[in-house]
Design a protein around this motif. Structure first.
Motif, PDB file in Angstrom:
ATOM      1  N   HIS A   1      17.151 -26.993 -11.099  1.00  0.00           N
ATOM      2  CA  HIS A   1      17.483 -26.621  -9.719  1.00  0.00           C
ATOM      3  C   HIS A   1      18.136 -25.235  -9.634  1.00  0.00           C
ATOM      4  O   HIS A   1      19.167 -25.054  -8.997  1.00  0.00           O
ATOM      5  CB  HIS A   1      18.399 -27.673  -9.070  1.00  0.00           C
ATOM      6  N   GLU A   2      17.522 -24.254 -10.278  1.00  0.00           N
ATOM      7  CA  GLU A   2      18.063 -22.895 -10.270  1.00  0.00           C
ATOM      8  C   GLU A   2      18.203 -22.382  -8.836  1.00  0.00           C
ATOM      9  O   GLU A   2      17.395 -22.692  -7.967  1.00  0.00           O
ATOM     10  CB  GLU A   2      17.163 -21.961 -11.085  1.00  0.00           C
ATOM     11  N   ALA A   3      19.251 -21.596  -8.619  1.00  0.00           N
ATOM     12  CA  ALA A   3      19.555 -21.150  -7.252  1.00  0.00           C
ATOM     13  C   ALA A   3      20.332 -19.843  -7.274  1.00  0.00           C
ATOM     14  O   ALA A   3      20.741 -19.349  -8.329  1.00  0.00           O
ATOM     15  CB  ALA A   3      20.357 -22.235  -6.519  1.00  0.00           C
ATOM     16  N   SER A   4      20.503 -19.271  -6.064  1.00  0.00           N
ATOM     17  CA  SER A   4      21.442 -18.179  -5.780  1.00  0.00           C
ATOM     18  C   SER A   4      21.000 -16.797  -6.226  1.00  0.00           C
ATOM     19  O   SER A   4      21.766 -15.840  -6.066  1.00  0.00           O
ATOM     20  CB  SER A   4      22.824 -18.483  -6.376  1.00  0.00           C
ATOM     21  N   VAL A   5      19.788 -16.631  -6.740  1.00  0.00           N
ATOM     22  CA  VAL A   5      19.394 -15.314  -7.251  1.00  0.00           C
ATOM     23  C   VAL A   5      19.038 -14.325  -6.135  1.00  0.00           C
ATOM     24  O   VAL A   5      18.996 -13.113  -6.379  1.00  0.00           O
ATOM     25  CB  VAL A   5      18.218 -15.426  -8.245  1.00  0.00           C
ATOM     26  N   LEU A   6      18.784 -14.815  -4.924  1.00  0.00           N
ATOM     27  CA  LEU A   6      18.504 -13.947  -3.773  1.00  0.00           C
ATOM     28  C   LEU A   6      19.362 -14.418  -2.601  1.00  0.00           C
ATOM     29  O   LEU A   6      18.854 -14.939  -1.608  1.00  0.00           O
ATOM     30  CB  LEU A   6      17.015 -13.997  -3.399  1.00  0.00           C
ATOM     31  N   PRO A   7      20.679 -14.230  -2.680  1.00  0.00           N
ATOM     32  CA  PRO A   7      21.580 -14.848  -1.705  1.00  0.00           C
ATOM     33  C   PRO A   7      21.419 -14.292  -0.299  1.00  0.00           C
ATOM     34  O   PRO A   7      21.133 -13.111  -0.102  1.00  0.00           O
ATOM     35  CB  PRO A   7      22.973 -14.532  -2.271  1.00  0.00           C
ATOM     36  N   LEU A   8      21.611 -15.175   0.676  1.00  0.00           N
ATOM     37  CA  LEU A   8      21.519 -14.824   2.090  1.00  0.00           C
ATOM     38  C   LEU A   8      22.919 -14.581   2.645  1.00  0.00           C
ATOM     39  O   LEU A   8      23.850 -15.336   2.370  1.00  0.00           O
ATOM     40  CB  LEU A   8      20.820 -15.950   2.845  1.00  0.00           C
ATOM     41  N   GLY A   9      23.060 -13.519   3.439  1.00  0.00           N
ATOM     42  CA  GLY A   9      24.350 -13.220   4.059  1.00  0.00           C
ATOM     43  C   GLY A   9      24.286 -11.936   4.856  1.00  0.00           C
ATOM     44  O   GLY A   9      23.269 -11.226   4.864  1.00  0.00           O
ATOM     45  N   ASP A  10      25.381 -11.596   5.527  1.00  0.00           N
ATOM     46  CA  ASP A  10      25.399 -10.441   6.426  1.00  0.00           C
ATOM     47  C   ASP A  10      25.801  -9.137   5.755  1.00  0.00           C
ATOM     48  O   ASP A  10      25.457  -8.059   6.230  1.00  0.00           O
ATOM     49  CB  ASP A  10      26.350 -10.717   7.601  1.00  0.00           C
ATOM     50  N   GLY A  11      26.549  -9.172   4.679  1.00  0.00           N
ATOM     51  CA  GLY A  11      27.026  -7.942   4.045  1.00  0.00           C
ATOM     52  C   GLY A  11      25.990  -7.308   3.138  1.00  0.00           C
ATOM     53  O   GLY A  11      24.931  -7.876   2.843  1.00  0.00           O
ATOM     54  N   ASP A  12      26.309  -6.081   2.670  1.00  0.00           N
ATOM     55  CA  ASP A  12      25.400  -5.369   1.780  1.00  0.00           C
ATOM     56  C   ASP A  12      25.247  -6.060   0.435  1.00  0.00           C
ATOM     57  O   ASP A  12      24.324  -5.752  -0.320  1.00  0.00           O
ATOM     58  CB  ASP A  12      25.894  -3.934   1.561  1.00  0.00           C
ATOM     59  N   GLU A  13      26.184  -6.962   0.103  1.00  0.00           N
ATOM     60  CA  GLU A  13      26.104  -7.664  -1.175  1.00  0.00           C
ATOM     61  C   GLU A  13      25.105  -8.821  -1.143  1.00  0.00           C
ATOM     62  O   GLU A  13      24.976  -9.563  -2.117  1.00  0.00           O
ATOM     63  CB  GLU A  13      27.483  -8.176  -1.585  1.00  0.00           C
TER      64      GLU A  13
ATOM     65  N   ASP B   1      17.833 -14.322   9.131  1.00  0.00           N
ATOM     66  CA  ASP B   1      16.507 -14.780   9.554  1.00  0.00           C
ATOM     67  C   ASP B   1      15.569 -14.955   8.366  1.00  0.00           C
ATOM     68  O   ASP B   1      14.357 -15.033   8.554  1.00  0.00           O
ATOM     69  CB  ASP B   1      15.909 -13.797  10.557  1.00  0.00           C
ATOM     70  N   TYR B   2      16.127 -14.984   7.141  1.00  0.00           N
ATOM     71  CA  TYR B   2      15.392 -15.219   5.903  1.00  0.00           C
ATOM     72  C   TYR B   2      14.531 -14.032   5.480  1.00  0.00           C
ATOM     73  O   TYR B   2      13.737 -14.142   4.550  1.00  0.00           O
ATOM     74  CB  TYR B   2      14.500 -16.480   5.994  1.00  0.00           C
ATOM     75  N   ARG B   3      14.683 -12.893   6.134  1.00  0.00           N
ATOM     76  CA  ARG B   3      13.894 -11.710   5.810  1.00  0.00           C
ATOM     77  C   ARG B   3      14.614 -10.858   4.770  1.00  0.00           C
ATOM     78  O   ARG B   3      15.835 -10.707   4.806  1.00  0.00           O
ATOM     79  CB  ARG B   3      13.628 -10.889   7.078  1.00  0.00           C
ATOM     80  N   VAL B   4      13.835 -10.296   3.852  1.00  0.00           N
ATOM     81  CA  VAL B   4      14.392  -9.402   2.844  1.00  0.00           C
ATOM     82  C   VAL B   4      14.893  -8.136   3.527  1.00  0.00           C
ATOM     83  O   VAL B   4      14.157  -7.503   4.294  1.00  0.00           O
ATOM     84  CB  VAL B   4      13.336  -9.056   1.777  1.00  0.00           C
ATOM     85  N   LYS B   5      16.119  -7.769   3.280  1.00  0.00           N
ATOM     86  CA  LYS B   5      16.694  -6.583   3.914  1.00  0.00           C
ATOM     87  C   LYS B   5      15.977  -5.323   3.423  1.00  0.00           C
ATOM     88  O   LYS B   5      15.692  -5.173   2.236  1.00  0.00           O
ATOM     89  CB  LYS B   5      18.182  -6.493   3.614  1.00  0.00           C
ATOM     90  N   GLY B   6      15.694  -4.430   4.367  1.00  0.00           N
ATOM     91  CA  GLY B   6      15.000  -3.207   4.030  1.00  0.00           C
ATOM     92  C   GLY B   6      13.495  -3.334   4.012  1.00  0.00           C
ATOM     93  O   GLY B   6      12.791  -2.354   3.777  1.00  0.00           O
ATOM     94  N   VAL B   7      12.976  -4.539   4.238  1.00  0.00           N
ATOM     95  CA  VAL B   7      11.533  -4.784   4.265  1.00  0.00           C
ATOM     96  C   VAL B   7      11.225  -5.543   5.552  1.00  0.00           C
ATOM     97  O   VAL B   7      11.851  -6.555   5.842  1.00  0.00           O
ATOM     98  CB  VAL B   7      11.069  -5.591   3.041  1.00  0.00           C
TER      99      VAL B   7
END
Length: 644
Positions: A560-572, A578-584
């Motif tokens: 159950h690997e997780a957390s490698v592409l974390p969702l959130g509002d900050g630059d980190e 909305d589940y969209r990759v930032k910058g794309v």
């Protein structure tokens, strides 16, 4: 040209090859078309039963499935020429892919969807629903590891991380089907947007409906008296604090394909090939009625890069965002229209690998992708107690019980849960197949060696999962500076090293597991026997009165690997709310990769809920659907708006 040194944005765009018909009799025996093939209208072979030439003499399993469900080579080449204009390209064919596609088409059957699977079609169903010999399939060559594992991981207590199943249906044809619904309190350190979405009344209701989640108490035989009795013993034990740090317990919620009222097979495990092909057939009916678009599947289509054309200032963009305009695949480049959205449903590590390779200059991906790796480590304990500890159990056939018990470390707040399976088998020879088929998890059932000689016992099989701490800089997933393979889908290095908090949780969940077994055994006059399985595993195990040591009950491998592409509002964070990759502008992520922490609960139901929410965000409900149902021209998959 090395994919490890040159970003995809600078790779030359390959011109699509012109369509060819020279191999038309090798894959499909029907005219190529975007319109789905319908058995009602295609009742004979394309070459008219051997006229004017013989048909295929040695068809493969792939060809048989491809004839009715997969696009032909000719259709693929037409797609590479840029038609039709797709709404969505879904990468992967597992559970989140099903959740997204299903909810999208429920909302608007006119959406055009292409689903790409890197592997081929293999199993039509969950392997536990198939004859007993299929139980030996999981692992080995059926499991691939699309990364290089670090030496530190291999030499640690973890040793490895479970891989992927590169076939149509993905991990769904092997998963355990446990499907708990976590509360907001269990979504530790999650962004408010995810927590709020999960708390909407229809969120888990819709996901449960998709996966047909059913409590063990509602399945019927072989879940009966034993099920009720272990629940009656665990409930007060948790309430009165008899089980170390346990917080709740309830009958296991399991995803089932069907429940039949027969004396032989009462339920089947859920997997995606059948539901996906059912959606395919439903869209065929929509096409004939003029109310929808075809659903397209392509196998053996590995997506290697998400390509951004360079030197086209007229291409639409949002601020400094890029837009993917083609997919580089193992079957050639596939152009993507500006409005087409790409949905990543291939699993946490494949999704991260694709983004790390495709957007090396994206600051959000560079800052956060793969910086955190979480998942679940496992303890596995098997014990037994005399049948006399229970009352009125079935003396003629197997009985099974399944409970889900959850707890949390009091200081670190890291979570664990115990997947409890109880088995009473009066005839192990006869019951071995039923145990393998009906138990919630094949890895969590009693083995033939454990059943043999246990006719007068109830066996408890406990798989306990604990969450890895997210605050561990020694665990990571990143591009390899010296990849051992030229394959861009496997050029990352993975390291998972447990830290002090992980070991503290591991100690506590081991204790909780032993407490739970003692609680189920009941009165202390019923002495518990414990299964000792020495390593290596090819040595025979034995029942003893002594509790086994950590070295035998702690399993190697992370799930159950997780957390490698974390969702959130900050630059980190690299994925927005909305589940969209930032910058794309047109790439979206599903699955546990977006979870900032993993919790201990089985993630699949929650993953599917968020994939359904993504479908809701991207597809407005088409009012024509209701009119279609009223005229009875083409019933839709859903008659409710419970996801709105």
């Amino acid at each position: 040209m090395s994919s490890t040194t040159i970003p995809i944005r600078y790779l030359p765009r390959k011109s699509p090859a012109p369509p060819t018909r020279e191999n038309q009799y090798c894959q499909h025996e029907h005219p190529p078309s975007f319109e789905p093939r319908c058995p009602e209208y295609n009742t004979q072979s394309f070459n008219n039963y051997g006229f004017p030439r013989p048909g295929i003499q040695s068809p493969s399993a792939h060809q048989l499935v491809a004839k009715d469900f997969l696009i032909s080579d000719e259709t693929w080449e037409d797609l590479r020429m840029g038609v039709p204009d797709l709404d969505f390209v879904v990468i992967g064919s597992g559970l989140t892919a099903l959740a997204f596609i299903d909810n999208t088409l429920k909302r608007d059957p006119r959406k055009k969807i292409l689903c790409l699977e890197r592997g081929d079609f293999w199993l039509p169903d969950h392997f536990q629903n198939l004859p007993p010999p299929f139980r030996y399939i999981p692992g080995g060559h059926s499991e691939t590891f699309p990364f290089t594992l670090s030496k530190q991981t291999y030499e640690s207590d973890i040793k490895f991380v479970h891989g992927s199943y590169p076939f149509f249906g993905g991990r769904s044809i092997f998963w355990s089907a446990w499907s708990p619904s976590p509360t907001a309190a269990l979504m530790r350190n999650w962004p408010e947007s995810l927590v709020a979405t999960a708390q909407k009344p229809g969120f888990f209701k819709l996901a449960n409906k998709l996966l047909r989640v059913t409590k063990a108490t509602d399945i019927g035989p072989p879940y009966g008296k034993l099920q009720r009795q272990i629940d009656q013993r665990l409930q007060p034990a948790v309430a009165e604090g008899e089980i170390c740090s346990a917080q709740e317990v309830y009958p296991a919620p399991m995803a089932v394909a069907s429940i039949a009222k027969t004396s032989t097979i009462h339920f089947n495990k859920f997997s995606t090939p059948g539901p996906l092909f059912s959606l395919y057939k439903e869209q065929q009916r929509h096409v004939r009625a003029g109310t929808g678009a075809p659903l397209l599947f392509a196998t053996q289509a590995t997506v290697q890069y998400l390509g951004v054309d360079v030197g086209f200032p007229s291409l639409p963009s949002v601020g400094d965002e890029e837009s993917v305009t083609f997919l580089r695949t193992s079957r050639g480049d596939l152009p993507i229209a500006h409005r087409t959205k790409i949905i990543l449903c291939a699993g946490a590590f494949p999704n991260a690998t694709l983004l790390l390779n495709s957007f090396r200059h994206n600051k959000y991906i560079a800052m956060s992708a793969g910086k955190i790796v979480t998942g679940h480590f496992i303890t596995h304990v098997v014990a037994r107690v005399k049948r006399s500890a229970f009352y009125d159990l079935n003396q003629e056939s197997i009985e099974i019980g399944a409970e889900y018990l959850a707890g949390q470390h009091p200081t670190s707040h890291l979570q664990y849960h115990i997947q409890i399976t109880a088995i009473a088998s009066p005839d192990p020879t006869q019951d071995a197949e039923d145990a393998a088929r009906f138990c919630p998890d094949f890895a969590g059932t009693a083995t033939e060696d454990q059943l043999r000689g246990s006719e007068d016992y109830v066996i408890f099989v406990c798989a306990t999962l604990g969450e890895l701490s997210e605050n561990n800089t020694n665990s990571f997933f990143r591009l390899s500076s010296q990849p051992l393979s030229g394959d861009p889908t496997s050029n990352c290095i993975l390291q998972v090293i447990p830290d002090e908090k992980d070991y503290e949780l591991w100690d506590q969940m081991d204790e909780a597991t032993l407490d739970a077994i003692r609680a189920m055994a009941g009165d202390k006059k019923h002495e518990v026997e414990w299964w000792h399985q020495p390593k290596p595993w090819d040595k025979p195990g034995v029942w003893k009165r002594e509790i086994p040591g950590k070295e035998t009950i702690r399993m190697e491998g992370i799930v159950h690997e997780a957390s490698v592409l974390p969702l959130g509002d900050g630059d980190e964070y690299c994925v927005n709310r909305d589940y969209r990759v930032k910058g794309v502008s047109n790439v979206y992520v599903t699955g546990a990769a977006i979870f900032p922490t993993s919790g201990s609960w089985n993630p699949t139901l929650t993953m599917c809920g968020f994939a359904q929410d993504l479908a809701r965000k991207l597809t407005a409900r088409n009012p024509a659907g209701k009119r279609d149902r009223e005229t009875n021209r083409m019933p839709l998959a859903s008659d409710t708006d419970e996801d709105d």
